[in-house]
Each structure stands twice: as structure tokens, then as C-alpha cells.
Design a protein around this motif. Structure first.
Motif, mmCIF file in Angstrom:
data_model
loop_
_atom_site.group_PDB
_atom_site.id
_atom_site.type_symbol
_atom_site.label_atom_id
_atom_site.label_comp_id
_atom_site.label_asym_id
_atom_site.label_seq_id
_atom_site.Cartn_x
_atom_site.Cartn_y
_atom_site.Cartn_z
ATOM 1 N N LEU A 18 8.416 30.900 -7.827
ATOM 2 C CA LEU A 18 8.125 30.741 -6.404
ATOM 3 C C LEU A 18 6.998 31.677 -5.973
ATOM 4 O O LEU A 18 6.102 31.284 -5.210
ATOM 5 N N VAL A 21 3.718 30.234 -7.081
ATOM 6 C CA VAL A 21 3.304 29.117 -6.214
ATOM 7 C C VAL A 21 2.700 29.644 -4.923
ATOM 8 O O VAL A 21 1.655 29.173 -4.462
ATOM 9 N N VAL A 22 3.347 30.645 -4.337
ATOM 10 C CA VAL A 22 2.842 31.226 -3.089
ATOM 11 C C VAL A 22 1.518 31.941 -3.332
ATOM 12 O O VAL A 22 0.589 31.852 -2.521
ATOM 13 N N VAL A 28 4.988 25.157 -0.282
ATOM 14 C CA VAL A 28 6.334 25.146 -0.843
ATOM 15 C C VAL A 28 7.144 24.065 -0.132
ATOM 16 O O VAL A 28 7.494 24.195 1.037
ATOM 17 N N MET A 33 10.470 23.041 -4.855
ATOM 18 C CA MET A 33 11.595 23.932 -5.125
ATOM 19 C C MET A 33 12.536 23.336 -6.168
ATOM 20 O O MET A 33 13.034 24.040 -7.050
#
Length: 289
Positions: A18, A21-22, A28, A33
Motif C-alpha cells: 500500500l 502504491v501511495v 487507492v 486493495m
């Protein structure tokens, strides 16, 4: 090692993915997810399979199986109840928030719940390492040495959890905005309350594990079941008035109740003090000795 893939690698891997990805500024979404979760779960499965092949002692592989069906059935029913109630209890506030408030509130609150679980990493990690020692020392009736082990592990759990809580309380709004988006900063107040609830669990240490390892799993199941019922009642009363913050308050109170109940059960059944201050006193005595 058996619990490392599920309890550490899967959630830790999900957070790492995560963060990537950020970092690369991708949006997102629910689909993203789910994909990240599948990848993290698959990696955890592979590592668990490697552990199983590489670290199971040869004596275990060659040992003749011994079955104690009656004893296992007697123990497994309370453990099933305990696990089931814990799963239900961890999702009760989210479901009731969606029913009594709004889906938007439930979504924001879910993120706060996930953030607060960071506080329990040390509790889970220490429990995984210490469980065989609890079982062995209790079986050998070395209660004084068991108390020493409990005191040290409880102190380590609290010291590990405290800085995480401090970061979430002081910088939680920034953390939520950075990882999930500015809209999720609205769940900051709930995050603070839920983090403090997890700190309560850290203060009382490995009460559930001690009861399970000493054959008192039914005591643990009864305590958690009672707190789950209280959680439902409090959510029903508080959510219409306070919204997500009411759900967080209900979670805090129910967490405090089951920790107090199980702490009392451990004291009564085993004469063991799991509260983190027992570890503080132990280190102070060791220093003065």
C-alpha cells in the motif's frame, strides 16, 4: 515461526504494498486493495510453506502420531468460540455503524481500526515467540519462572506499543491523510480512542495466551463473549449520539472489560500478574540486586 506468515508477513506485506502504491501516486481503490491483499496473502503462503519444509525437525517427521481425541474436542470448542467471538467483536462496531449511521462513517471508521491495529504488532510478535515457554513452564509447574517470563514479556509489549500510540496520537491526522487521502483525516478522533484501547491490551499483556496455554481456554471465551455483548449494547446506545466516535468509545470500554476479566482469571487460576508494571518492578529489583 508457524504464526509469522499469517500474523506478520501478510499484514506487513499489505502495508508495504500500500505504501508503494501511495508513493508512486496511484489512486487507492477497492479493486487495488483486493489485489494487494491477494498478493500479500500469496507471499505469506509461500513463506509459510518454506518454513514448513525447512524448519520442521526430522524427529517430528518420523514420530508416530498419537491421538487424544476427547481432550482435543474438549479444548477446541472453547477455542472455536473464542476465535469466533473475537472476529465478530472486531467487526461489530463497523457493521453497526453502517446500519445506525452511514456507510461513509463505516468506511472512515474502518481505516481508523486498521491504523490502531499497528499498536498490537508487538503483542502478536511477543506472543508468537513466548507461547511455547508459557506452555512448558506451566506444564513443569515452574510458576515463579513463569511469572518472571510474563513480567519481562509484558514490559516489552508495553514499551513496544507506547511509541506507536504516541505517533498515532500526535501525528495520526497526517498519517491518515498521507496514506489514505485527506478525507480520511476525519477519522482521527476515532483512531486516537482505538489506539488507546489497544494500549490497554498492551498494558495487561498476554492474558488470552496464558489462559489458552494453561488449559483455561473456557475462561478466556467467557470473558471475551461477555465483552462482545457489552460492545453491542454500547454501540447501539452511543452510535446514534456520537457516530464513529461512539463506536470507538464502545470498543474502548469493551476492550478494557475483557482485559480486566481475563487479568482477574489469570490471577485467580495461576496466581500470575500480567500487568506491565510487574515487569517494571522486576527490572527495578534486578537493577538494585
Amino acid at each position: 515461526l508457524g504464526q509469522v506468515p499469517e500474523m506478520l508477513i501478510r499484514p506487513g506485506g499489505l502495508l508495504l504494498l500500500l505504501a508503494l502504491v501511495v508513493f508512486y501516486k496511484h489512486e487507492v481503490t477497492a479493486e487495488i486493495m483486493m489485489k494487494l491483499y491477494v498478493v500479500a496473502a500469496f507471499v505469506a503462503f509461500l513463506i509459510g510453506a518454506i518454513f514448513l519444509v525447512c524448519f520442521v525437525p526430522s524427529k517430528v517427521k518420523l514420530a508416530t502420531p498419537e491421538y487424544k481425541t476427547k481432550l482435543w474436542v474438549k479444548s477446541i470448542l472453547p477455542l472455536i468460540l473464542l476465535t469466533g467471538v473475537q472476529v465478530v467483536n472486531s467487526n461489530t462496531d463497523i457493521v453497526m455503524l453502517g446500519a445506525l449511521a452511514s456507510n461513509e462513517s463505516a468506511g472512515l471508521y474502518k481505516v481508523a481500526v486498521q491504523g490502531a491495529t499497528l499498536v498490537t504488532f508487538f503483542l502478536y510478535g511477543v506472543n508468537m515467540a513466548i507461547a511455547p515457554y508459557f506452555s512448558r513452564l506451566y506444564t513443569q509447574k515452574k510458576l515463579q519462572e513463569l511469572q518472571k517470563t510474563v513480567s519481562i514479556s509484558g514490559f516489552c509489549i508495553f514499551i513496544g506499543a507506547l511509541p506507536v500510540v504516541a505517533v498515532l496520537v500526535l501525528f495520526g491526522e497526517f498519517v491518515l491523510s498521507f496514506f489514505f487521502g485527506e478525507v480520511f483525516a476525519a477519522s482521527y478522533s476515532a483512531l486516537v480512542v482505538l489506539s488507546l484501547a489497544q494500549l490497554v491490551s498492551a498494558c495487561f499483556g498476554s492474558v488470552v495466551l496464558l489462559l489458552n496455554m494453561s488449559g483455561n481456554e473456557s475462561e478466556a471465551a467467557r470473558g471475551v463473549l461477555l465483552s462482545a455483548l457489552i460492545n453491542i449494547i454500547l454501540n447501539y446506545q452511543l452510535i446514534p449520539v456520537y457516530g464513529a466516535l461512539g463506536a470507538a468509545y464502545a470498543s474502548f470500554v469493551s476492550t478494557l472489560i475483557w482485559n480486566l476479566l481475563l487479568f482477574y482469571s489469570v490471577k485467580k487460576r495461576l496466581s500470575i500478574n500480567t500487568f506491565f508494571l510487574s515487569g517494571t518492578l522486576f527490572f527495578m529489583r534486578s537493577k538494585n540486586a
